[in-house]
Design an enzyme around this catalytic site. Structure first.
Site, PDB file in Angstrom:
ATOM      1  N   GLU A 115      52.063  16.852  45.583  1.00 49.93           N
ATOM      2  CA  GLU A 115      53.492  16.340  46.030  1.00 49.93           C
ATOM      3  C   GLU A 115      53.645  15.454  45.110  1.00 49.93           C
ATOM      4  O   GLU A 115      53.690  15.682  43.833  1.00 49.93           O
ATOM      5  CB  GLU A 115      51.820  15.745  47.023  1.00 49.93           C
ATOM      6  CG  GLU A 115      51.895  14.074  47.488  1.00 49.93           C
ATOM      7  CD  GLU A 115      53.175  14.071  48.976  1.00 49.93           C
ATOM      8  OE1 GLU A 115      53.930  15.089  48.449  1.00 49.93           O
ATOM      9  OE2 GLU A 115      52.201  13.565  50.314  1.00 49.93           O
TER      10      GLU A 115
ATOM     11  N   ASP B 179      49.866   7.492  47.694  1.00 52.05           N
ATOM     12  CA  ASP B 179      50.307   5.680  46.854  1.00 52.05           C
ATOM     13  C   ASP B 179      48.810   5.141  48.287  1.00 52.05           C
ATOM     14  O   ASP B 179      48.119   4.781  47.816  1.00 52.05           O
ATOM     15  CB  ASP B 179      51.286   5.553  48.412  1.00 52.05           C
ATOM     16  CG  ASP B 179      51.911   4.362  48.116  1.00 52.05           C
ATOM     17  OD1 ASP B 179      51.603   3.432  47.412  1.00 52.05           O
ATOM     18  OD2 ASP B 179      52.639   3.915  49.066  1.00 52.05           O
TER      19      ASP B 179
ATOM     20  N   PHE C 153      58.277   0.437  43.869  1.00 47.18           N
ATOM     21  CA  PHE C 153      59.142   1.448  44.553  1.00 47.18           C
ATOM     22  C   PHE C 153      59.526   2.563  43.380  1.00 47.18           C
ATOM     23  O   PHE C 153      60.632   1.810  42.991  1.00 47.18           O
ATOM     24  CB  PHE C 153      59.340   0.714  45.618  1.00 47.18           C
ATOM     25  CG  PHE C 153      59.963   1.864  46.970  1.00 47.18           C
ATOM     26  CD1 PHE C 153      59.357   2.358  47.758  1.00 47.18           C
ATOM     27  CD2 PHE C 153      61.087   2.755  46.389  1.00 47.18           C
ATOM     28  CE1 PHE C 153      59.251   3.099  48.195  1.00 47.18           C
ATOM     29  CE2 PHE C 153      61.170   4.292  47.426  1.00 47.18           C
ATOM     30  CZ  PHE C 153      60.218   3.918  48.065  1.00 47.18           C
TER      31      PHE C 153
END
Ligand code: IMP
Ligand code: MG
Length: 179
Positions: free
Chosen positions: A98, A102, A151
Protein backbone atom coordinates in the site's frame (compact mmCIF):
# COMPACT_ATOMS: atom_id res chain seq x y z
CA UNK A 1 7.43 19.29 -10.40
CA UNK A 2 5.65 22.56 -9.73
CA UNK A 3 7.37 23.87 -6.63
CA UNK A 4 4.71 26.53 -6.20
CA UNK A 5 2.30 23.71 -5.41
CA UNK A 6 4.44 21.17 -3.59
CA UNK A 7 7.38 20.91 -1.24
CA UNK A 8 9.69 17.89 -1.48
CA UNK A 9 9.57 15.65 1.59
CA UNK A 10 11.63 12.68 0.30
CA UNK A 11 13.51 12.87 -2.96
CA UNK A 12 14.09 10.15 -5.53
CA UNK A 13 17.41 9.01 -4.04
CA UNK A 14 16.08 8.84 -0.49
CA UNK A 15 13.09 6.82 -1.59
CA UNK A 16 15.28 4.50 -3.63
CA UNK A 17 17.46 3.72 -0.62
CA UNK A 18 14.46 3.19 1.63
CA UNK A 19 12.74 0.90 -0.86
CA UNK A 20 15.94 -1.15 -1.27
CA UNK A 21 16.08 -1.45 2.52
CA UNK A 22 12.53 -2.76 2.76
CA UNK A 23 13.20 -5.13 -0.15
CA UNK A 24 16.22 -6.59 1.64
CA UNK A 25 14.21 -7.14 4.83
CA UNK A 26 11.41 -8.85 2.92
CA UNK A 27 13.88 -11.03 0.98
CA UNK A 28 15.42 -12.15 4.27
CA UNK A 29 12.07 -12.81 5.96
CA UNK A 30 10.69 -14.87 3.06
CA UNK A 31 13.85 -16.80 2.13
CA UNK A 32 12.76 -20.25 0.93
CA UNK A 33 9.15 -19.13 0.42
CA UNK A 34 7.21 -17.93 -2.58
CA UNK A 35 5.34 -14.64 -2.31
CA UNK A 36 2.08 -13.39 -3.68
CA UNK A 37 2.44 -9.62 -3.76
CA UNK A 38 -0.89 -7.78 -3.79
CA UNK A 39 -0.80 -4.13 -4.81
CA UNK A 40 -3.65 -1.79 -3.87
CA UNK A 41 -4.56 0.39 -6.85
CA UNK A 42 -3.95 2.99 -7.87
CA UNK A 43 -1.66 4.64 -5.34
CA UNK A 44 0.65 1.69 -4.68
CA UNK A 45 1.65 1.00 -8.28
CA UNK A 46 4.86 3.07 -8.32
CA UNK A 47 6.07 1.84 -4.93
CA UNK A 48 5.19 -1.73 -5.86
CA UNK A 49 7.03 -1.53 -9.19
CA UNK A 50 10.19 -0.44 -7.40
CA UNK A 51 9.78 -2.70 -4.39
CA UNK A 52 9.34 -6.00 -6.27
CA UNK A 53 12.61 -5.35 -8.11
CA UNK A 54 14.36 -5.22 -4.73
CA UNK A 55 12.89 -8.54 -3.57
CA UNK A 56 14.92 -11.62 -4.30
CA UNK A 57 12.48 -14.47 -3.71
CA UNK A 58 10.11 -16.10 -6.23
CA UNK A 59 6.83 -14.21 -6.52
CA UNK A 60 3.64 -13.64 -8.38
CA UNK A 61 1.83 -10.32 -8.35
CA UNK A 62 -1.82 -9.37 -8.35
CA UNK A 63 -3.83 -6.19 -7.80
CA UNK A 64 -6.92 -5.09 -5.95
CA UNK A 65 -8.82 -1.84 -6.24
CA UNK A 66 -11.14 -0.64 -3.51
CA UNK A 67 -13.09 2.53 -2.88
CA UNK A 68 -14.60 4.05 0.21
CA UNK A 69 -18.22 4.83 -0.14
CA UNK A 70 -20.18 7.06 2.17
CA UNK A 71 -20.68 10.78 2.24
CA UNK A 72 -17.50 11.89 3.92
CA UNK A 73 -14.42 12.85 1.91
CA UNK A 74 -12.08 11.01 4.24
CA UNK A 75 -12.25 7.27 4.70
CA UNK A 76 -15.60 6.11 6.05
CA UNK A 77 -14.51 2.56 6.68
CA UNK A 78 -17.25 1.31 4.39
CA UNK A 79 -15.21 -0.08 1.58
CA UNK A 80 -16.27 -1.66 -1.68
CA UNK A 81 -14.11 -3.92 -3.83
CA UNK A 82 -13.92 -2.35 -7.29
CA UNK A 83 -11.50 -4.91 -8.70
CA UNK A 84 -10.83 -8.17 -6.96
CA UNK A 85 -7.77 -10.41 -7.15
CA UNK A 86 -7.46 -12.58 -10.21
CA UNK A 87 -6.30 -15.68 -8.34
CA UNK A 88 -7.03 -17.56 -5.13
CA UNK A 89 -4.74 -16.79 -2.20
CA UNK A 90 -5.53 -20.01 -0.33
CA UNK A 91 -2.37 -21.36 1.27
CA UNK A 92 -0.23 -18.52 -0.11
CA UNK A 93 2.15 -16.13 1.63
CA UNK A 94 0.52 -12.79 0.83
CA UNK A 95 2.23 -9.42 1.02
CA UNK A 96 -0.11 -6.45 0.69
CA UNK A 97 1.59 -3.38 -0.74
CA UNK A 98 0.00 0.00 0.00
CA UNK A 99 1.16 3.57 -0.60
CA UNK A 100 0.01 5.14 2.67
CA UNK A 101 -1.91 4.24 5.80
CA UNK A 102 -3.96 7.11 7.13
CA UNK A 103 -6.95 6.15 9.29
CA UNK A 104 -6.20 2.51 8.51
CA UNK A 105 -9.85 1.81 7.70
CA UNK A 106 -9.19 0.85 4.08
CA UNK A 107 -6.39 -1.55 4.89
CA UNK A 108 -8.27 -3.02 7.84
CA UNK A 109 -11.10 -3.93 5.49
CA UNK A 110 -8.73 -5.43 2.92
CA UNK A 111 -6.80 -7.35 5.57
CA UNK A 112 -9.93 -8.85 7.15
CA UNK A 113 -11.37 -9.64 3.74
CA UNK A 114 -8.25 -11.47 2.55
CA UNK A 115 -7.95 -13.32 5.85
CA UNK A 116 -11.28 -15.06 5.19
CA UNK A 117 -9.77 -16.58 2.03
CA UNK A 118 -7.40 -18.75 4.08
CA UNK A 119 -3.95 -17.60 3.02
CA UNK A 120 -0.96 -19.15 4.80
CA UNK A 121 0.14 -15.70 5.98
CA UNK A 122 -0.55 -12.03 5.34
CA UNK A 123 1.80 -9.14 5.90
CA UNK A 124 1.61 -5.47 4.99
CA UNK A 125 4.23 -3.22 3.44
CA UNK A 126 3.50 0.48 3.15
CA UNK A 127 5.76 3.29 2.10
CA UNK A 128 4.20 5.95 4.30
CA UNK A 129 2.37 5.85 7.59
CA UNK A 130 0.46 8.60 9.40
CA UNK A 131 0.07 6.94 12.81
CA UNK A 132 -1.47 10.04 14.39
CA UNK A 133 -4.55 9.64 12.21
CA UNK A 134 -5.26 6.01 13.00
CA UNK A 135 -8.85 4.91 13.64
CA UNK A 136 -8.55 1.18 12.98
CA UNK A 137 -6.18 -1.29 14.61
CA UNK A 138 -3.84 -2.22 11.82
CA UNK A 139 -0.12 -2.83 12.15
CA UNK A 140 2.02 -2.71 9.02
CA UNK A 141 4.98 -5.12 9.04
CA UNK A 142 7.21 -2.98 6.82
CA UNK A 143 7.04 0.82 6.86
CA UNK A 144 9.14 3.22 4.83
CA UNK A 145 8.52 6.48 6.66
CA UNK A 146 6.24 7.60 9.48
CA UNK A 147 5.09 11.08 8.57
CA UNK A 148 3.16 13.84 10.29
CA UNK A 149 -0.43 14.65 9.41
CA UNK A 150 0.25 16.43 6.10
CA UNK A 151 -1.33 15.67 2.76
CA UNK A 152 1.32 14.18 0.47
CA UNK A 153 1.43 13.52 -3.24
CA UNK A 154 3.81 12.05 -5.81
CA UNK A 155 5.44 8.64 -6.21
CA UNK A 156 2.00 7.22 -7.00
CA UNK A 157 0.00 9.32 -4.54
CA UNK A 158 -2.54 11.76 -5.89
CA UNK A 159 -4.66 14.74 -5.10
CA UNK A 160 -7.73 14.67 -7.40
CA UNK A 161 -5.79 12.22 -9.63
CA UNK A 162 -2.96 14.71 -10.15
CA UNK A 163 0.74 14.47 -9.20
CA UNK A 164 1.07 10.67 -9.28
CA UNK A 165 3.99 10.92 -11.71
CA UNK A 166 6.15 13.15 -9.52
CA UNK A 167 9.29 11.17 -8.64
CA UNK A 168 9.48 12.58 -5.09
CA UNK A 169 7.10 12.30 -2.15
CA UNK A 170 5.91 15.88 -1.67
CA UNK A 171 3.76 17.81 0.74
CA UNK A 172 0.92 19.45 -1.12
CA UNK A 173 0.70 23.11 -0.20
CA UNK A 174 -2.63 23.78 1.51
CA UNK A 175 -3.26 26.71 -0.85
CA UNK A 176 -3.86 24.12 -3.60
CA UNK A 177 -6.83 22.48 -1.87
CA UNK A 178 -8.06 25.40 0.23
CA UNK A 179 -8.97 27.38 -2.88
P1 IMP B 1 -7.24 5.20 5.15
O1 IMP B 1 -8.38 4.24 4.99
O2 IMP B 1 -7.67 6.46 5.85
O3 IMP B 1 -6.02 4.59 5.79
O4 IMP B 1 -6.93 5.69 3.69
C1 IMP B 1 -5.84 5.29 2.98
C2 IMP B 1 -5.98 5.82 1.57
O5 IMP B 1 -6.27 7.22 1.56
C3 IMP B 1 -4.64 5.67 0.86
O6 IMP B 1 -4.60 4.45 0.16
C4 IMP B 1 -4.64 6.86 -0.04
O7 IMP B 1 -5.26 6.53 -1.25
C5 IMP B 1 -5.46 7.90 0.65
N1 IMP B 1 -4.62 8.88 1.37
C6 IMP B 1 -4.50 9.04 2.69
N2 IMP B 1 -3.65 10.02 3.00
C7 IMP B 1 -3.20 10.50 1.82
C8 IMP B 1 -2.26 11.54 1.47
O8 IMP B 1 -1.64 12.22 2.31
N3 IMP B 1 -2.07 11.71 0.15
C9 IMP B 1 -2.70 10.98 -0.81
N4 IMP B 1 -3.57 10.01 -0.52
C10 IMP B 1 -3.82 9.77 0.78
MG1 MG C 1 -4.88 4.34 -2.13
Amino acid sequence: MDLLQVEVLYNREQIQEKVADIGRQISGDYRGHELLVVGILKGAFVFMADLIREIDVPMEIDFMDVSSYGLSTSSSGEVRIEKDLEYSIKGRDVLIVEDIIDTGLTLKFIYENLKTRNPKSIRIACLLDKPSRRKAEIFPDYVGYSIPDKFVVGYGLDYAEQYRHYPAVCILKPAVYEK
